[in-house]
Every structure is written in C-alpha cells, then in structure tokens.
Design an enzyme around this catalytic site. Structure first.
Site: not given
Length: 668
Positions: A429, A373-376
């Site tokens: 994000s 998800g968004s941590t990428s």
C-alpha cells in the site's frame, strides 16, 4: 289627614203651600176693638219655571264603507307572501336542489376512509422484515361530553384523566380535543394496539355500571369514546436492517428507506365506505356503499436476514470497542450485484422512534461521503494494467519521500528505499509507488489525470449507484481539469475524492466479476395483491476493464492478504483464497470542516479463484486502539465473509494462489 272635599251645594227645598185658616181661629186672636184686622193670608210663592230642556239630538247614522278595497289589499299581501314562498321553493327544489341535497346528505350520511393494508417487506427468503398488524384509531364524539349530554360539568377533563395513562398522552391535550366545539368527531390517538383498545373497553364497562347504579347519572362518562379499525407497522427484528427499511410516519406513510422509496407500491389504494347515520352511529338496516381498499404489494429485498445479522453484529462490536463515530459493512453478490447485507452502527429501532438518535436514522452506508484511502488504489492499478503501462511484476523503485508539485509525499511509515514490483506497491500500500505508476498513464500529468478520471468514472465513482435510495450521495469527483496541484497526486491513492460505502464495494465486485460492473440492486421483485410475483428489472451491466486485467488484479489483491509483507493478513480465511485491500485515510471532520482522525477500511472478495461474495467495511474516527484498516476492519471482513460463505454454501478453494513477487533485487 282627613281628605278635603269640596263643599256640597245645598239645593233649597221647594216651598210648601200654606194651609188656609178657619174663622174661629181668627176670632181668638183679638180682644175687642173691631178695628183690628184679621191675619192676611200667606203670600203664595211665585211658581218656578222649569229649566228649558235642551233640544233632543238627532240620532247618528253609521254609514258602512265598501269592503272591496280592503279585500284587494289583503289579497295583494297574501299574493306577495305566496309569491315569496313559491320563489324560494323553486330555488330550493330546482335551482339549488343539488347543493341542498348535498347538505342534507352531509348530515344524513357519513363517509369513512378504509385504510389499505400496507405490503410486507421481506428478505430474499421471504422472512418478514416489516409487516402490518391490526390496530385501532381511538376517536371520540365531543358532543357526548358536553354538560347537556353527559350531565357532568367537567366531563372532558374527567375522561381525559382516565384515558391519558392508557394512551400515553397528556390529559390537557385529550381534554382539548374532547371539547372541540360543534363537532361529532375527533381523533384522540392513532395506531393503538388491540390491547390498548381492550383496556379502554374495560373502563367503559366499569363506568357504564356506575352510571346505572342507584344514584348514578344514567350516562356513561366514556360512552363517547369510540374506535376505528386500522393497522400498525411493526418490525419483527427490531433494529436489524433499519437503515435499509426506514420507517413510517404517524399517518402510516413511508418516511425513510425502502418504506419511502417504494411507498406507492407498499401503500396500496385506500377505499371508502358511505352509510346512513343517526346520532353518529351507523343505521344497520340502511345498508352502505363504497369502494373496497386495495392492499399494497409485498416487496422482496435482496437482503439475507442472517448475513445482515452477522454484519450488523460485527460492525457494532468494533465501533463500540474502537469508540468510533460510526461504521458500515456492505455485502454484495459479485455475480448479480445483489446486496446481501448493508449494516450501520449506530442504528435505531423503527418500532420506537421516540428513543432514536436523529443522526442514526438514515442509511450512512449510502449517505456518508468520505475519502476512501488506499482501497481506492485498486482502480489506479486497473488503469495502469489496462493501458498496458505496467504488469504485476514491473519494477518500481520507491523512495522514502517524493516531491511533486508543492508537496512532499510519503508513505504511512518511514522506510529506506523500497524495491517493489507493481504487485508489491499494492501489497505494501505504497502511496509513492502508486503516484509513480499512475504518472505513466499520459505523456504529461494533465493527460494522465484525464485517463485516470475516465477509469474512476467507469467504476461508478462520482455517480449515483442506481438504487434510487432516498438521500444517497453520489460522492465527489471533480473534473480532471479542475484537479488542484495536490489532487493530481493524492487522487491516485484515495485522497481528494469521496465515495459512499456501496460505491467502494461495487469496485471490488466489478473486479471479482471479470471486469464487468453490474449495477447494485436492493429489490428482487414485488408480489401484488393477487399473489403474482414480478421480478425487478435486470440491472445494467458495463465492462470496465478486460477479463485479463481483472484476473491480474485479483492475484495482486491476494498478495495483500497472503504475503507476509502484506497489510491485510488479519483477513485471511482458512480453506479459502481471499483477495482484499486495506485502507487508512485522513478523515474530514464534518463539524470542523478540516482533517481530523482517520477512516479505516478493508475491501475484498472470496473465493479469489471463483469469486462469490464481496465484503466492504469502514469505520469512521476510531479513537481507541489501532486506526489502521488492516487491524480493525480486517477482522470484521473475516467474520462476515466466513459467515456469508457458509450461509451461501460456497465450496472451499481447490487451488493454490499465484503468489506474485512483491520485491525485486536491484542491480548493482
């Protein structure tokens, strides 16, 4: 009835000769007349001739034969018998001497394996996480339980009934072992504590007294139960770091985690002892020979026990509160790549594997592959900054919907058109903003895909971390030419590729380390039986992005936590500048094979101006309360990071954050 005998033949008596009569007597018989005749003399019977006697037999003469043939025959027979003995003697003494000597030694000598003491596993401060203690293998001599030896017909069953409660075994199983035919050795139970053996010794004393009492059999029913010294693996901290440590099997060999990965170093080398035996026991005066066991090496991990405890406690509480499937926390030293903690929930206690859930016995932080998800998104931003396609203050107009390929993309919430900077895209994000930014990496989408793929792989995505941990997944990252129409636009914001928790943490450690990726490490070194410490080889280092890009990314990540419009405000730590990123991804259910539920995550490092520690948290399929990463993983990040900074004596931040702009005013 009277027996009928044949009639006897009567033999007539021999006639007796008549006696002659006198004249006077003859005159008395007549009265006159001279004409009368006088009596005649009786006629003499004719003489019987004796039967002719058979002719006398001529005596037989015994003629002795010559003894020489018989003596020759006997001599020949004896020679053949002696020849057979001589041939057999030559075979035994010369031809097959070694084989028969070995057979004799087999019964004369007994050989036992001397188990090597398994090395300890300690944390970075030398605190034992896995160690070995004295134990006993409980054995028996089945011959001593036969009716002839024990004087009891059902001795195996009686002994098994006494031993079963002590050993925790089924009586039928023990009785079967005690009835092993033609054997002098059987193993009843492995790795029993000294307390168990003491209980058995007490039972043996009781039955020895009964045997010697008046009316006793004179034979101790448990006299054939013996023990062999051994060791048992114990984990003093229970389930702490169980996913890292692993466990050992019934034979004392590593079967998971570090125990399996470094089993040759930990196990050492077993020794052997050979001694003269009589009646199954060693003859004290005969001596012994053999090779001593070589203890295993101690393994010092990079783990800090206290930080591991804090991480495990925090993730366990949140998994329980959120009624999630599982969760993990990774804590890493940003400068050295050393893993300070790697906690999983649910876990297991390696001291009691019988109560463990098989699904929880691995190390999920390394073995689970999931979409981050968004941590990428931080990797997508790194590519855009490093390629010079944008800067943190570059303006990005973000619509509510974006049509690309065969799909219509949106952000996690509906919104009017946003006027964000590139820093604002990361802070809020935005999926759409990330797609627009990474689209600038090439003159067409195919080229942009290849450029982005190169950065993802340099960050370590799609490759093993380098730990060599059993069961570790490399994640999933297809070749850019194989990206589907959907993946071309979902991979930039963290869907369509898979990672494990340590890979995700390593990305943030790379940024915190000025753009240089240091391969994660879990082992600091080994200490051999001689007490000498050998450090582990230095980890591989590789520059991924420039120091300038890394610094810009750190400032952008601070906006996620510090800015009021950021998604990670719950991760803020008073006194420290914090850089981090939230993540909320659609989750593929491993049983259904389709999207169901969410993966909530948070990743970051602190202090942001002088990075010391990276913390990454992920929770799979939370079903109660919020499922957003900033809401349920942000607080975990805060707890673990605060504890780690205090434990490592990291000084509070002495400077103010950059506070980059998040939005811009559009021109009319």
């Amino acid at each position: 009835m009277p027996s009928k005998e044949p009639p006897r033949r009567r033999v007539p008596a021999p006639a007796r000769p008549a006696r002659p009569r006198s004249a006077s007597s003859s005159g008395r018989s007549g009265s006159g007349g001279g004409g009368s005749r006088g009596p005649r003399p009786a006629a003499r019977p004719a003489a019987r001739r004796p039967a002719p006697r058979p002719p006398a037999r001529k005596p037989r003469t015994i003629k002795l034969g010559s003894p020489r043939p018989r003596l020759r025959l006997i001599s020949l027979g004896l020679t053949l018998v002696m020849l057979v003995f001589v041939v057999r003697l030559l075979q035994v003494q010369a031809v097959d001497a070694s084989a028969y000597a070995a057979k004799a030694d087999k019964y004369r000598f007994q050989e036992y394996t001397l188990s090597a003491e398994r090395g300890e596993i300690t944390d970075r401060n030398g605190i034992a996480l896995a160690t070995s203690v004295d134990a006993y293998d409980i054995t028996a001599d089945p011959k001593l339980f036969t009716p002839e030896e024990s004087k009891v017909r059902d001795a195996p069953e009686q002994a098994a009934a006494l031993l079963a409660p002590v050993l925790g075994k089924e009586p039928a199983e023990l009785a079967k072992k005690l009835r092993t035919p033609k054997s002098r050795y059987t193993l009843l139970a492995r790795k029993q504590t000294p307390q168990v053996w003491n209980q058995i010794k007490d039972l043996k004393k009781v039955y020895a007294q009964k045997a010697l009492a008046p009316g006793g059999t004179g034979v101790n029913l448990l006299g054939g139960v013996l023990s062999e010294p051994s060791t048992k693996r114990v984990y003093p901290n229970g389930d702490l770091a169980a996913g890292i440590l692993g466990y050992v099997n019934a034979e004392g060999r590593g079967a998971g985690g570090i125990e399996s990965m470094l089993d040759p170093e930990l196990a050492g080398r077993d020794g052997k002892i050979r001694f003269t035996a009589s009646g199954g026991r060693q003859v004290p005066t005969a001596g012994s020979q053999g090779t001593p066991a070589v203890p295993g090496s101690d393994i010092e991990l990079t783990i800090d026990r206290d930080i591991q405890w804090a991480a495990q406690r925090a993730i366990s509480e949140q998994v329980r509160t959120s009624k999630a499937d599982r969760g993990y926390v990774v804590v890493q030293d940003t400068r050295t790549g050393e893993i300070l903690a790697m906690a999983n929930s649910p876990g297991f206690d390696p001291n009691d594997l019988s109560a463990a859930d098989a699904a929880a016995m691995g190390n999920a932080a390394l073995q689970d592959a999931y979409e981050p998800g968004s941590t990428s998104k931080v990797m997508s931003m790194a590519a855009v900054l490093e390629e010079g396609k944008a800067a943190p203050d570059t303006h990005v107009t973000v619509p509510n919907r974006l049509h690309r390929g065969d799909r219509l993309f949106k952000d996690d919430i509906d919104h009017p058109t946003w006027y964000l900077t590139l820093n604002g895209v990361l802070a809020k994000s935005s999926n759409i903003g990330t797609i627009l930014a990474t689209g600038q990496l090439g003159k067409d989408q195919a080229e942009a895909n290849r450029v982005l793929d190169g950065y993802l792989r340099r960050f370590g995505i799609g490759s093993p971390t380098g730990l060599g941990f059993p069961g570790e997944t490399a994640g999933i990252l297809a070749k850019p030419e194989d990206w589907s129409t959907s993946q071309q636009y979902t991979i930039p914001f963290g869907q369509g590729l898979s990672v494990n928790a340590l890979q995700a943490a390593s990305v943030y450690s790379t940024i915190a380390n000025g753009g240089v990726r240091v391969a994660p490490t879990l082992v600091r070194g080994t200490k051999g039986p001689d007490g000498r410490f050998t450090p582990a080889p230095a980890p591989e280092e590789r520059r991924v992005v420039s120091e300038k890009t890394a610094k810009s990314l750190a400032q952008m990540l601070e906006s996620v936590v510090e800015d009021r419009e950021g998604t990670g405000t719950k991760a803020a730590i008073p006194g420290y500048r914090v850089a981090g990123k939230t993540g909320t991804a659609n989750r593929v259910d491993p049983e259904l094979g389709r999207y169901k539920g969410y993966t909530a995550s948070f990743a970051g490092f602190a202090p942001a101006d002088q990075p010391r520690v990276t913390v990454y948290c992920a929770i799979q399929n939370p079903t109660k309360g919020s499922y957003f990463g900033g809401q349920i993983c942000g607080p975990i990040y805060k707890k673990v990071m605060e504890f780690a900074l205090k434990t490592l004596h990291a000084a509070p931040t002495g400077s103010e954050p950059a506070r980059l702009p998040v939005t811009f005013e559009p021109t009319p």
